[in-house]
Design a protein around this motif. Structure first.
Motif, PDB file in Angstrom:
ATOM      1  N   ALA A  63       0.800  -1.234   0.000  1.00  0.00           N
ATOM      2  CA  ALA A  63       0.000   0.000   0.000  1.00  0.00           C
ATOM      3  C   ALA A  63       0.831   1.281   0.000  1.00  0.00           C
ATOM      4  O   ALA A  63       0.510   2.240  -0.714  1.00  0.00           O
ATOM      5  N   PRO A  64       1.925   1.392   0.786  1.00  0.00           N
ATOM      6  CA  PRO A  64       2.678   2.648   0.805  1.00  0.00           C
ATOM      7  C   PRO A  64       3.737   2.754  -0.293  1.00  0.00           C
ATOM      8  O   PRO A  64       4.461   3.751  -0.355  1.00  0.00           O
ATOM      9  N   ARG A  65       3.837   1.752  -1.157  1.00  0.00           N
ATOM     10  CA  ARG A  65       4.912   1.729  -2.151  1.00  0.00           C
ATOM     11  C   ARG A  65       4.505   2.383  -3.477  1.00  0.00           C
ATOM     12  O   ARG A  65       3.353   2.748  -3.670  1.00  0.00           O
ATOM     13  N   GLY A  66       5.464   2.482  -4.377  1.00  0.00           N
ATOM     14  CA  GLY A  66       5.189   3.056  -5.696  1.00  0.00           C
ATOM     15  C   GLY A  66       4.396   2.126  -6.579  1.00  0.00           C
ATOM     16  O   GLY A  66       3.777   2.553  -7.556  1.00  0.00           O
ATOM     17  N   VAL A  67       4.421   0.849  -6.250  1.00  0.00           N
ATOM     18  CA  VAL A  67       3.614  -0.149  -6.947  1.00  0.00           C
ATOM     19  C   VAL A  67       2.639  -0.732  -5.935  1.00  0.00           C
ATOM     20  O   VAL A  67       3.024  -1.089  -4.828  1.00  0.00           O
ATOM     21  N   ASN A  68       1.367  -0.797  -6.303  1.00  0.00           N
ATOM     22  CA  ASN A  68       0.337  -1.326  -5.418  1.00  0.00           C
ATOM     23  C   ASN A  68      -0.216  -2.633  -5.955  1.00  0.00           C
ATOM     24  O   ASN A  68      -0.226  -2.867  -7.165  1.00  0.00           O
ATOM     25  N   LEU A  69      -0.682  -3.479  -5.040  1.00  0.00           N
ATOM     26  CA  LEU A  69      -1.409  -4.687  -5.417  1.00  0.00           C
ATOM     27  C   LEU A  69      -2.892  -4.335  -5.388  1.00  0.00           C
ATOM     28  O   LEU A  69      -3.417  -3.916  -4.356  1.00  0.00           O
ATOM     29  N   LYS A  71      -7.073  -5.243  -6.551  1.00  0.00           N
ATOM     30  CA  LYS A  71      -8.035  -6.292  -6.890  1.00  0.00           C
ATOM     31  C   LYS A  71      -8.885  -5.821  -8.048  1.00  0.00           C
ATOM     32  O   LYS A  71      -9.422  -4.711  -8.030  1.00  0.00           O
ATOM     33  N   VAL A  72      -8.991  -6.645  -9.080  1.00  0.00           N
ATOM     34  CA  VAL A  72      -9.779  -6.335 -10.273  1.00  0.00           C
ATOM     35  C   VAL A  72     -10.811  -7.432 -10.439  1.00  0.00           C
ATOM     36  O   VAL A  72     -10.497  -8.527 -10.896  1.00  0.00           O
ATOM     37  N   GLY A  73     -12.055  -7.160 -10.018  1.00  0.00           N
ATOM     38  CA  GLY A  73     -13.050  -8.228  -9.987  1.00  0.00           C
ATOM     39  C   GLY A  73     -12.626  -9.255  -8.956  1.00  0.00           C
ATOM     40  O   GLY A  73     -12.458  -8.939  -7.783  1.00  0.00           O
ATOM     41  N   ASP A  74     -12.420 -10.498  -9.390  1.00  0.00           N
ATOM     42  CA  ASP A  74     -11.931 -11.532  -8.477  1.00  0.00           C
ATOM     43  C   ASP A  74     -10.487 -11.898  -8.815  1.00  0.00           C
ATOM     44  O   ASP A  74     -10.015 -12.984  -8.512  1.00  0.00           O
ATOM     45  N   HIS A  75      -9.782 -10.968  -9.465  1.00  0.00           N
ATOM     46  CA  HIS A  75      -8.397 -11.167  -9.863  1.00  0.00           C
ATOM     47  C   HIS A  75      -7.488 -10.135  -9.192  1.00  0.00           C
ATOM     48  O   HIS A  75      -7.967  -9.128  -8.666  1.00  0.00           O
ATOM     49  N   TRP A  76      -6.182 -10.388  -9.234  1.00  0.00           N
ATOM     50  CA  TRP A  76      -5.210  -9.496  -8.609  1.00  0.00           C
ATOM     51  C   TRP A  76      -4.121  -9.109  -9.602  1.00  0.00           C
ATOM     52  O   TRP A  76      -3.743  -9.896 -10.468  1.00  0.00           O
ATOM     53  N   ALA A  77      -3.598  -7.870  -9.452  1.00  0.00           N
ATOM     54  CA  ALA A  77      -2.545  -7.394 -10.343  1.00  0.00           C
ATOM     55  C   ALA A  77      -1.739  -6.297  -9.656  1.00  0.00           C
ATOM     56  O   ALA A  77      -2.228  -5.623  -8.744  1.00  0.00           O
ATOM     57  N   PHE A  78      -0.490  -6.137 -10.083  1.00  0.00           N
ATOM     58  CA  PHE A  78       0.330  -5.020  -9.613  1.00  0.00           C
ATOM     59  C   PHE A  78       0.130  -3.847 -10.558  1.00  0.00           C
ATOM     60  O   PHE A  78       0.169  -4.000 -11.780  1.00  0.00           O
ATOM     61  N   ARG A  79      -0.065  -2.668  -9.976  1.00  0.00           N
ATOM     62  CA  ARG A  79      -0.254  -1.459 -10.770  1.00  0.00           C
ATOM     63  C   ARG A  79       0.492  -0.294 -10.123  1.00  0.00           C
ATOM     64  O   ARG A  79       0.673  -0.264  -8.904  1.00  0.00           O
ATOM     65  N   THR A  80       0.907   0.662 -10.948  1.00  0.00           N
ATOM     66  CA  THR A  80       1.555   1.857 -10.426  1.00  0.00           C
ATOM     67  C   THR A  80       0.610   2.581  -9.472  1.00  0.00           C
ATOM     68  O   THR A  80      -0.587   2.681  -9.735  1.00  0.00           O
ATOM     69  N   ALA A  81       1.133   3.080  -8.368  1.00  0.00           N
ATOM     70  CA  ALA A  81       0.311   3.829  -7.415  1.00  0.00           C
ATOM     71  C   ALA A  81      -0.366   4.996  -8.128  1.00  0.00           C
ATOM     72  O   ALA A  81       0.263   5.700  -8.919  1.00  0.00           O
ATOM     73  N   ALA A  82      -1.650   5.174  -7.862  1.00  0.00           N
ATOM     74  CA  ALA A  82      -2.443   6.172  -8.584  1.00  0.00           C
ATOM     75  C   ALA A  82      -1.862   7.576  -8.477  1.00  0.00           C
ATOM     76  O   ALA A  82      -1.902   8.357  -9.429  1.00  0.00           O
ATOM     77  N   ASP A  83      -1.289   7.921  -7.308  1.00  0.00           N
ATOM     78  CA  ASP A  83      -0.778   9.284  -7.129  1.00  0.00           C
ATOM     79  C   ASP A  83       0.553   9.515  -7.834  1.00  0.00           C
ATOM     80  O   ASP A  83       1.071  10.633  -7.827  1.00  0.00           O
ATOM     81  N   LEU A  84       1.100   8.470  -8.463  1.00  0.00           N
ATOM     82  CA  LEU A  84       2.368   8.617  -9.184  1.00  0.00           C
ATOM     83  C   LEU A  84       2.186   8.557 -10.696  1.00  0.00           C
ATOM     84  O   LEU A  84       3.169   8.512 -11.437  1.00  0.00           O
ATOM     85  N   SER A  85       0.933   8.578 -11.148  1.00  0.00           N
ATOM     86  CA  SER A  85       0.675   8.459 -12.585  1.00  0.00           C
ATOM     87  C   SER A  85       1.326   9.596 -13.369  1.00  0.00           C
ATOM     88  O   SER A  85       1.697   9.426 -14.530  1.00  0.00           O
TER      89      SER A  85
END
Length: 232
Positions: A63-69, A71-85
């Motif tokens: 949660a506090p990192r530049g990359v967040n885990l 949940k997308v529906g019932d799946h999981w993915a790593f995504r860039t933190a929204a505030d760093l877009s």
């Protein structure tokens, strides 16, 4: 209460197993180009592992990192933190902007799904071109769900997991409601007294009035050539 000999090693073993399970799911999600289902993760972990709890722990860790885990529906993915877009350059891969008509159709499908083309046109008050739907399908945000059990058996449309992923939604119920839309300036002017924002359906399962899409249906829709070969 006195410690029974052997308790400490058992606790240590459990701790190591949990840490190893976290490393496994982290590696599996990181290595996948697409969001990963909890079922896929469970198949690669010891039986009776609480995958949901494991993913929530990993999500909190990131949660506090530049990359967040996420949940997308019932799946999981790593995504860039929204505030760093702002720091992520996408000049070489600029996404084509959607037309006003495409945005309107996408919004109607998202909030009203499952919905037919005729129902979309009824909401918009104008005819919807096949090209507009093609753009949304090429983007991977809209899909054919099934066929309505009504005369003519019209095709029903719905959004995809890629739609949730692109717009940062965990599920369809996270779509903004009326007050959020007003706050964002997307609902302005005089709003009719009986106006309401529908609550999107949260399930991908077919409704009682829908039949699944068959190969014959896909051929009729021009998505497959006769015999089952995908259209070039």
């Amino acid at each position: 209460m006195p410690m029974v000999e052997g308790d400490a090693p058992a606790v240590a073993t459990d701790s190591r197993s949990h840490a190893e399970a976290l490393r496994i799911v982290e590696a599996l999600v990181f290595a996948s180009a697409e969001p990963v289902s909890e079922g896929f993760l469970a198949e690669r972990l010891p039986r009776d592992t609480d995958v949901g709890s494991l993913m929530q722990r990993l999500q909190a860790d990131y949660a506090p990192r530049g990359v967040n885990l996420v949940k997308v529906g019932d799946h999981w993915a790593f995504r860039t933190a929204a505030d760093l877009s702002f720091a992520i350059r996408k000049d070489d891969n600029e996404v084509r902007k959607l037309s006003r008509a495409a945005l309107e159709v996408l919004a109607i499908i998202a909030y009203h799904q499952p919905v037919t083309r005729a129902e979309i046109e009824d909401v918009r008050g104008v005819q919807t071109s096949r090209g507009t739907l093609d753009v949304l399908m090429e983007a991977g945000w809209v899909r054919f769900r099934g066929r309505r059990r009504t005369p003519g058996r019209p095709v029903t449309l719905g959004t995809t997991r890629d739609f949730l992923d692109h717009f940062g939604l965990e599920e369809l119920r996270d779509l903004p409601g009326m007050e959020e839309l007003k706050g964002a300036g997307l609902l302005s002017g005089r709003i009719p007294p009986n106006f309401n924002v529908p609550i999107p359906m949260g399930s991908d399962e077919l409704n009682d009035d829908e039949d699944p899409i068959t190969q014959l249906d896909l051929e009729e829709l021009g998505l497959l050539t006769p015999g089952g070969e995908p259209e070039e």
